[in-house]
Design a protein around this motif. Structure first.
Motif, mmCIF file in Angstrom:
data_model
loop_
_atom_site.group_PDB
_atom_site.id
_atom_site.type_symbol
_atom_site.label_atom_id
_atom_site.label_comp_id
_atom_site.label_asym_id
_atom_site.label_seq_id
_atom_site.Cartn_x
_atom_site.Cartn_y
_atom_site.Cartn_z
ATOM 1 N N LEU A 104 0.557 2.487 6.189
ATOM 2 C CA LEU A 104 -0.142 3.293 5.195
ATOM 3 C C LEU A 104 0.093 2.719 3.797
ATOM 4 O O LEU A 104 -0.851 2.515 3.023
ATOM 5 C CB LEU A 104 0.378 4.735 5.256
ATOM 6 C CG LEU A 104 -0.184 5.700 4.226
ATOM 7 C CD1 LEU A 104 -1.630 6.057 4.554
ATOM 8 C CD2 LEU A 104 0.659 6.973 4.143
ATOM 9 N N GLU A 105 1.359 2.445 3.514
ATOM 10 C CA GLU A 105 1.706 1.932 2.193
ATOM 11 C C GLU A 105 1.047 0.570 1.933
ATOM 12 O O GLU A 105 0.480 0.339 0.865
ATOM 13 C CB GLU A 105 3.231 1.822 2.078
ATOM 14 C CG GLU A 105 3.669 1.442 0.692
ATOM 15 C CD GLU A 105 5.176 1.547 0.494
ATOM 16 O OE1 GLU A 105 5.858 2.180 1.333
ATOM 17 O OE2 GLU A 105 5.651 0.986 -0.506
ATOM 18 N N GLU A 145 -2.894 -2.542 -1.104
ATOM 19 C CA GLU A 145 -3.986 -3.526 -1.166
ATOM 20 C C GLU A 145 -5.214 -2.914 -1.823
ATOM 21 O O GLU A 145 -5.842 -3.482 -2.709
ATOM 22 C CB GLU A 145 -4.369 -3.968 0.257
ATOM 23 C CG GLU A 145 -3.750 -5.273 0.704
ATOM 24 C CD GLU A 145 -3.498 -6.260 -0.429
ATOM 25 O OE1 GLU A 145 -4.494 -6.793 -0.985
ATOM 26 O OE2 GLU A 145 -2.317 -6.477 -0.781
ATOM 27 N N ARG A 146 -5.568 -1.719 -1.360
ATOM 28 C CA ARG A 146 -6.766 -1.039 -1.843
ATOM 29 C C ARG A 146 -6.672 -0.738 -3.346
ATOM 30 O O ARG A 146 -7.597 -1.004 -4.105
ATOM 31 C CB ARG A 146 -6.918 0.257 -1.038
ATOM 32 C CG ARG A 146 -8.102 1.066 -1.387
ATOM 33 C CD ARG A 146 -8.200 2.338 -0.541
ATOM 34 N NE ARG A 146 -8.989 3.315 -1.251
ATOM 35 C CZ ARG A 146 -10.285 3.167 -1.517
ATOM 36 N NH1 ARG A 146 -10.938 2.118 -1.084
ATOM 37 N NH2 ARG A 146 -10.943 4.081 -2.210
ATOM 38 N N ASP A 159 -5.236 -4.481 -16.957
ATOM 39 C CA ASP A 159 -3.951 -5.118 -17.265
ATOM 40 C C ASP A 159 -2.796 -4.393 -16.576
ATOM 41 O O ASP A 159 -1.656 -4.480 -16.997
ATOM 42 C CB ASP A 159 -3.740 -5.224 -18.785
ATOM 43 C CG ASP A 159 -3.775 -3.858 -19.448
ATOM 44 O OD1 ASP A 159 -3.968 -2.840 -18.736
ATOM 45 O OD2 ASP A 159 -3.609 -3.805 -20.686
ATOM 46 N N TYR A 160 -3.095 -3.649 -15.523
ATOM 47 C CA TYR A 160 -2.041 -3.025 -14.715
ATOM 48 C C TYR A 160 -2.318 -3.312 -13.250
ATOM 49 O O TYR A 160 -3.380 -3.832 -12.881
ATOM 50 C CB TYR A 160 -1.951 -1.523 -14.999
ATOM 51 C CG TYR A 160 -3.264 -0.776 -14.989
ATOM 52 C CD1 TYR A 160 -3.936 -0.491 -16.168
ATOM 53 C CD2 TYR A 160 -3.836 -0.366 -13.787
ATOM 54 C CE1 TYR A 160 -5.144 0.194 -16.151
ATOM 55 C CE2 TYR A 160 -5.037 0.323 -13.767
ATOM 56 C CZ TYR A 160 -5.690 0.598 -14.950
ATOM 57 O OH TYR A 160 -6.888 1.262 -14.923
ATOM 58 N N GLU A 161 -1.363 -2.941 -12.382
ATOM 59 C CA GLU A 161 -1.417 -3.432 -11.001
ATOM 60 C C GLU A 161 -2.232 -2.554 -10.052
ATOM 61 O O GLU A 161 -2.965 -3.053 -9.203
ATOM 62 C CB GLU A 161 0.027 -3.558 -10.465
ATOM 63 C CG GLU A 161 0.106 -4.336 -9.168
ATOM 64 C CD GLU A 161 1.439 -4.121 -8.431
ATOM 65 O OE1 GLU A 161 2.354 -3.502 -9.020
ATOM 66 O OE2 GLU A 161 1.530 -4.551 -7.273
ATOM 67 N N LEU A 162 -2.090 -1.228 -10.201
ATOM 68 C CA LEU A 162 -2.664 -0.325 -9.200
ATOM 69 C C LEU A 162 -3.520 0.755 -9.857
ATOM 70 O O LEU A 162 -3.101 1.380 -10.836
ATOM 71 C CB LEU A 162 -1.538 0.348 -8.397
ATOM 72 C CG LEU A 162 -0.580 -0.606 -7.661
ATOM 73 C CD1 LEU A 162 0.635 0.162 -7.145
ATOM 74 C CD2 LEU A 162 -1.282 -1.320 -6.520
ATOM 75 N N ALA A 163 -4.699 0.967 -9.295
ATOM 76 C CA ALA A 163 -5.619 1.944 -9.899
ATOM 77 C C ALA A 163 -6.224 2.860 -8.846
ATOM 78 O O ALA A 163 -6.423 2.469 -7.699
ATOM 79 C CB ALA A 163 -6.756 1.222 -10.624
ATOM 80 N N GLU A 164 -6.519 4.104 -9.258
ATOM 81 C CA GLU A 164 -7.487 4.928 -8.545
ATOM 82 C C GLU A 164 -8.806 4.810 -9.308
ATOM 83 O O GLU A 164 -8.800 4.623 -10.527
ATOM 84 C CB GLU A 164 -7.011 6.390 -8.471
ATOM 85 C CG GLU A 164 -5.913 6.560 -7.412
ATOM 86 C CD GLU A 164 -5.273 7.943 -7.359
ATOM 87 O OE1 GLU A 164 -4.628 8.236 -6.356
ATOM 88 O OE2 GLU A 164 -5.389 8.708 -8.332
ATOM 89 N N ALA A 165 -9.916 4.897 -8.576
ATOM 90 C CA ALA A 165 -11.213 4.652 -9.202
ATOM 91 C C ALA A 165 -12.161 5.810 -8.920
ATOM 92 O O ALA A 165 -12.129 6.407 -7.835
ATOM 93 C CB ALA A 165 -11.807 3.352 -8.682
#
Ligand SMILES: [Zn+2]
Length: 224
Positions: free
Chosen positions: A194-195, A200-201, A210-216
């Motif tokens: 899951l992690e 990846e997603r 300019d950051y690593e992880l996003a929700e869209a």
């Protein structure tokens, strides 16, 4: 206010952002539309027992994320329809809690999309505009003291063409922990799958930032 079709959808869609908001002192309310009583492939699981389990799982996840209130509308899973009654339930909550932002599932995904997600998104959009804000829509709600309310912003998760991203780098771990509260739904994932999949997603969703992880999301601002 987050309006989620099933227990666990909000965690997949917006939990990283919710954790961020609550850490900034913002109030977040969850409205869970269905009871999730068909979310199993176990032939021995009784629907009533599954409902009980899933409400506990949803409450545990919400607690972890710092959500202030969880409202269960308890419609049957796979039975949501775009009805005047369902719309009024959402309007009632919008008028009672007066959210600045409403977050829900994007109803406009093409092709394969869970019917409950499509209907939750559609009915919530209708509830926000025009029904929650329009004075003559519900004379009886006015009688209960529920005045019209103007939501300022809508965020739709699951959008095919997102136009808005939030930085969840610092809250990704708590999003995963919140998802793991939904034990009845996570049996298909090994402890790391899951992690890994979500990292990846959310990395892909942060491309160009300019950051690593996003929700869209698809974001709609309601100016007036
Ligand atoms: Zn769902």
């Amino acid at each position: 206010m987050v309006v989620t079709p099933h227990p666990d959808d909000a965690e997949f869609g917006v939990a990283g952002t919710v954790a961020r908001w609550t850490s900034e002192g913002k109030d977040v309310i969850y409205t869970v539309c269905t009871n999730g009583d068909k979310g199993t492939s176990d032939p021995d699981m009784k629907p009533a027992e599954l409902v009980r389990i899933r409400e506990q799982e949803q409450l545990a996840a919400a607690r972890l994320l710092g959500v202030r209130d969880v409202i269960f509308l308890r419609h049957s899973d796979q039975a949501l329809e775009d009805t005047a009654e369902f719309r009024k339930e959402i309007v009632r909550l919008i008028r009672a809690y007066k959210p600045e932002t409403v977050v829900t599932a994007d109803p406009y995904r093409r092709h394969i999309w869970h019917r409950d997600h499509r209907i939750t998104g559609q009915v919530t959009l209708d509830a926000v505009f025009p029904f929650a804000r329009n004075l003559p829509s519900y004379p009886d709600l006015l009688g209960e003291g529920l005045q019209p309310h103007k939501v300022r912003e809508i965020l739709l998760w699951g959008a095919e063409e997102p136009n808005y991203r939030t930085d969840i780098t610092a809250t990704f771990d708590i999003k995963i922990a919140a998802l793991r509260c939904h034990k009845s739904q996570m049996s298909e994932y090994s402890s790391t799958a899951l992690e890994d999949r979500l990292r990846e997603r959310h990395k892909m969703l942060a491309q160009g930032e300019d950051y690593e992880l996003a929700e869209a999301f698809y974001r709609v601002e309601i100016l007036r």
